[in-house]
Enzyme design. Structure first.
Site, PDB file in Angstrom:
ATOM      1  N   SER A 231      48.412  36.338  46.248  1.00 41.48           N
ATOM      2  CA  SER A 231      48.168  36.008  44.852  1.00 41.48           C
ATOM      3  C   SER A 231      49.317  35.184  44.270  1.00 41.48           C
ATOM      4  CB  SER A 231      47.917  37.292  44.061  1.00 41.48           C
ATOM      5  OG  SER A 231      47.443  37.006  42.769  1.00 41.48           O
TER       6      SER A 231
ATOM      7  N   ASP B  69      46.516  30.352  39.748  1.00 44.17           N
ATOM      8  CA  ASP B  69      47.520  30.787  40.720  1.00 44.17           C
ATOM      9  C   ASP B  69      47.066  30.401  42.137  1.00 44.17           C
ATOM     10  OD1 ASP B  69      45.492  32.635  41.051  1.00 44.17           O
ATOM     11  OD2 ASP B  69      46.809  34.375  41.130  1.00 44.17           O
TER      12      ASP B  69
ATOM     13  N   ASP C  19      45.620  31.669  44.738  1.00 46.88           N
ATOM     14  CA  ASP C  19      44.271  31.969  45.233  1.00 46.88           C
ATOM     15  C   ASP C  19      43.215  31.823  44.142  1.00 46.88           C
ATOM     16  OD1 ASP C  19      45.235  34.291  43.945  1.00 46.88           O
ATOM     17  OD2 ASP C  19      43.863  35.574  45.068  1.00 46.88           O
TER      18      ASP C  19
ATOM     19  N   ASP D 174      42.403  33.237  41.408  1.00 45.32           N
ATOM     20  CA  ASP D 174      41.682  34.314  40.721  1.00 45.32           C
ATOM     21  C   ASP D 174      42.232  34.529  39.313  1.00 45.32           C
ATOM     22  OD1 ASP D 174      44.083  35.490  41.510  1.00 45.32           O
ATOM     23  OD2 ASP D 174      43.173  37.325  42.293  1.00 45.32           O
TER      24      ASP D 174
END
Length: 576
Positions: A144, A303, A305, A307
């Protein structure tokens, strides 16, 4: 025991030469102890750690072992479970493609079909793909928004949400059953392809996902007609969001989108930012410079990834003000509920979900629309579980969910926070308010504050690593439990909720209630009239986190009150 583990990894030819060489260079006994005293913890649906050799680090051998644990669980579902298989995605971090391939080929070795994305993809698309392909599980390789030294491994289950506690415990049991590291070998890639156990996927999933995203627009005609009137600066922060965010915005009608060129391409070193975290104001520095140059209305940042979504809005003086996760969540919720109510499309059983770490302002706004609010533990997996529960039991229709740490979700085809969906809906809200009244999202949140009261939030984290760190966190939580706060920073505490001991207590009446949420090491002190302080050790990082939320009828004095409350709590922590 530690020395035996270290010796195995440093000498056995099962571990590659690079791993053995790295470990043979280690001289610090404390570092050896930290790498081998325990296994990297499998918690909250997966694991996350520093990239290095060792059992308590993130590397391909840990990926193999965890994947084998997942494979052993899937084996219990028989041939049908193996055929349904697992879909795997990864982001732009160091070794993400390699770890994804290792996982796919370990599954293949176990006769389990693996669908592997051909190149990096956002975490929310992985959640979608699990549901779209009807796989039994999903894996995403990501850490993340953590620093570049980290990577991680998250497991999803068949409904597209992060693996629920029951299944997570079963995977953990399978991992712990297998002490032997040496017998876990991936299948050769050409053999996996020949047996049709490795299937590459990509564009077809993108198209299906983007088609679903398109259905979430509340005013699609407005977007297509006037989308070019909203100027957007977007940065993927060197991560996986660039393709889908741009395509999703374009298909909605937002074509005046400028992508920060220095941060457009994937980069595992995250060269232009100290941390690839849109919560941190300095992350917006490059994007802000382009926004000032071009007079953009909005800055969006995902960010690595994709999400999470960070947002900055152009103020009246031409500067850019970053919204907090709570502010963006409340604005989105207010927009969705308000517009659906105006159009007559808000269901009678409409419900929103937020975490207990998120602002109480959301509860007030939802109630003003006569919409049910569900509060869940921190972590988006609990929001996804509640959506699933609503569908199974038929008591609510999910409209929106969010957590204060920049995670948002609308729709039910994804079961995790989704920065792509959030980007499209925030752009739509910004356009709607611009066209209808010339307002910005800053004006909207100010209107909400004027009606419901002013809220200010903050966070403070302490990083406490290793064995000593865990012990220290436990001592801090024990100390806070022993204090029985009646007031904090001069504000009366109305209620304490202890999610570890699963009780809530109101001080004025002495009334004690049983908490129905799952057991978790969390303390929440709710203030009379709104706001709270919350303490919790993180489930994914070696940190203890403190959340602060203050409410006043007027803006004046908010900062001072927040400071007093923070000083009071942090002084108690220093006592330990």
């Amino acid at each position: 025991m530690i020395q035996e583990r270290y010796k195995l990894w440093a000498e056995n030819p099962y571990f590659d030469e690079e791993t053995r060489a790295e470990l043979s260079r280690l001289q610090d006994p404390k570092e050896i102890e930290d790498r081998f005293y325990t296994d990297l913890e499998f918690g909250t649906g997966g694991l996350r750690g520093i990239l290095a050799a060792g059992r308590n680090r993130m590397n391909k051998y840990v990926v193999r072992k965890v994947t084998q644990g997942l494979a052993d669980l899937i084996a219990e579902y028989g041939q049908r479970g193996r055929e349904r298989g697992v879909v795997i995605a990864y982001d732009s971090r160091r070794f993400s493609p390699e770890f994804a391939r290792e996982a796919a080929l370990v599954l293949a070795r176990n006769g389990i079909k693996a669908y592997l994305f051909e190149s990096l993809r956002p975490t929310p698309e992985l959640s979608f793909a699990v549901r779209h392909l009807h796989t039994l599980a999903g894996i995403v390789i990501t850490a993340s928004h953590n620093p570049k030294e980290y990577n991680g491994y998250k497991v999803y289950w068949e409904d597209g949400g992060q693996v629920p506690p029951e299944q997570a415990n079963r995977i953990l049991a399978k991992i712990q059953e297998r002490e032997d590291w040496l017998g876990i070998e991936p299948l050769a890639e050409d053999e996996a392809r020949r047996q049709k156990l490795l299937v590459m996927i990509g564009e077809e999933i993108d198209r299906a996902y983007l088609k679903k995203v398109q259905t979430l627009s509340i005013h699609p005609e407005l977007n297509l007609k006037s989308g070019n009137k909203l100027k957007i600066i977007y940065t993927p922060l060197h991560g996986a969001g660039t393709m889908l965010v741009r395509k999703a915005l374009a298909q909605a009608g937002f074509h005046s989108v400028f992508v920060v060129p220095e941060q457009e391409k994937p980069d595992s070193e995250f060269t232009t930012v100290p941390f690839p975290n849109p919560e941190i104001p300095s992350t917006f520095d490059l994007a802000r410079s382009y926004a000032l140059e071009q007079g953009a209305d909005l800055i969006l940042a995902t960010d690595p990834d994709a999400d999470r979504l960070g947002v900055a809005v152009r103020a009246g003086d031409g500067s850019y003000v970053q919204l907090t996760g709570n502010q963006a969540g409340v604005i989105l919720m207010h927009y969705i509920l308000g517009q659906k109510q105006a159009l007559g499309t808000l269901p009678a059983k409409a419900a929103v979900i937020k975490t207990i770490a998120s602002t109480d302002l959301a509860d007030e706004v939802a109630r003003s629309f006569k919409v049910k609010v569900e509060n869940v533990l921190t972590g988006f997996k609990f929001i996804a579980e509640k959506v699933h529960e609503m569908e199974e039991e038929g008591w609510g229709q999910f409209q929106f969910g969010f957590e204060e740490s920049y995670g948002y979700l609308a729709g039910t085809f994804v079961r995790d926070k989704d920065g792509i969906i959030a980007a499209v809906l925030l752009a739509e809200a910004a356009l709607y308010y611009k066209i209808n009244g010339g307002r910005t999202l800053l004006d909207v949140i100010e209107d909400i504050y004027t009606r419901f009261g002013y809220y200010i939030e903050d966070q403070k984290s302490f990083t406490l690593e290793g064995i000593e760190g865990k012990e220290q966190m436990a001592k801090i939580m024990h100390h806070l439990r022993s204090l029985e706060f009646r007031e904090i920073g001069g504000i009366p505490v109305e209620r304490i909720d202890d999610y570890e001991q699963r009780f809530g207590k109101r001080w004025e009446t002495g009334e004690v209630s049983i908490l129905t949420l799952p057991r978790s090491d969390v303390l929440r002190f709710s203030f009379r009239g709104g706001g709270f302080v919350m303490a919790r050790p993180s489930g994914t990082e070696p940190k203890i986190k403190f959340y602060f939320s203050i409410k006043e009828e007027k803006r004046e004095g908010l900062e001072e009150t927040l400071q007093r409350v923070k000083e009071d709590i942090l002084a108690r922590v220093q006592e330990v």
